[in-house]
Scaffold this motif. Structure first.
Motif: not given
Length: 328
Positions: A117, A126, A280, A283, A302, A305
């Motif tokens: 990432s 998130f 989490n 992801d 995420d 990401l």
């Protein structure tokens, strides 16, 4: 009064669902009753996901209604969770699990590494956005009909093509939720028997239609390898190396067998933040739902990401990709 009772039912359900289950200290079912005028007007059932998946939860509600209406249930035809667990620990069950793990390792060996990432995590970490699109359902079904596949396959192919654009992979993998209820003996098991399948696609195809057809055959093979010991699978996949991993999870909870000729409803596409819980689960996760003719897709990611604007743009790009494919 009716609206008040409905509000109380929703409020009670939300309260029961908000508190995590204490697995070792309570039953995996919580019940609340909304009483008015001395009568029970609504019943709230909250099931732990370890005890029931989406289909099993519907079965519980169905059986509860039958008990209230008829005071009896039809004869049990599916395996019980105890019987299913016994099969999983039998030589046959262990063989099926071993074959699935072998299949996953072979597919992992085909995948290109996912780069680390590159974004600074946001707060909350998130984020989820949901797109409601009148055009996407009709476009997905048009492409599906042209290629003689399901609309779910079209959405999976589009999601993976865009994922490959984010990661730079040619051979990209995505996990897909499989209900594992193909056999009659498992169709009505009240338990969580859904597991993940691994779908790996070669994204370098001459057309999107070719990618859709590839996704259809690949997904069907993967669905057959979605019954396994999760602990043995985790151990085997961990040994494959940290750089070789799938990109997120795809979950279509619609009844795909209801695919048919759908005309796009009037209205514009809407994208909005729908969840800011900092947990989490995965992801990257795509969830497909909604009503016929008005598809609803959520993307939970995420922020390390994919930043929030990127999450929303991913959904719009998915709609644009499939709508354009339907026109060609």
């Amino acid at each position: 009064k009716v609206l008040k009772r409905l509000f109380l039912a929703e409020e009670g359900g939300g309260g029961l669902a908000a508190e995590p289950f204490a697995y070792w200290e309570e039953w995996p079912l919580r019940v609340a009753f909304v009483v008015a005028g001395g009568y029970v007007r609504h019943i709230v059932l909250v099931l732990c996901h370890l005890a029931a998946d989406g289909h099993a939860a519907e079965l519980v509600v169905k059986d509860f209604r039958l008990l209230l209406l008829r005071d009896s249930l039809p004869p049990l035809r599916s395996a019980t969770p105890r019987e299913l667990a016994a099969w999983q620990h039998s030589p046959e069950g262990r063989r099926v699990s071993g074959e699935a793990i072998g299949f996953w390792l072979e597919e992992y060996a085909r995948m290109d590494p996912v780069p680390p990432s590159s974004h600074v995590p946001g707060e909350p970490r998130f984020v989820e956005a949901t797109m409601r699109s009148p055009a996407l359902a009709a476009a997905a079904q048009a492409v599906a009909a042209r290629n003689r596949v399901s609309s779910s396959t079209v959405l999976l192919a589009g999601a993976m093509r865009l994922a490959g654009g984010l990661t730079g992979q040619r051979f990209c993998g995505m996990r897909v939720i499989v209900n594992n209820r193909f056999a009659a003996a498992r169709r009505d098991v009240v338990s969580t028997i859904s597991q993940e399948a691994l779908v790996v696609l070669d994204l370098r195809t001459e057309s999107f239609d070719a990618l859709v057809r590839q996704a259809w055959g690949t997904a069907l093979r993967a669905y057959r390898q979605a019954q396994y010991d999760p602990y043995a699978m985790e151990e085997a996949v961990t040994r494959a190396g940290p750089g070789i991993r799938s990109f997120g999870c795809f979950n279509d909870q619609r009844l795909v067998q209801e695919d048919g000729q759908v005309t796009a409803l009037e209205g514009k596409t809407e994208v909005a933040r729908t969840d800011a819980m900092d947990r989490n689960i995965c992801d990257f996760r795509l969830h497909v739902g909604g009503e016929p003719g008005r598809m609803e897709i959520s993307c939970y990611a995420d922020t390390a990401l994919l930043p929030p604007p990127g999450i929303e743009q991913y959904l719009l790009d998915l709609e644009g990709l499939i709508v354009e494919a339907a026109r060609t």
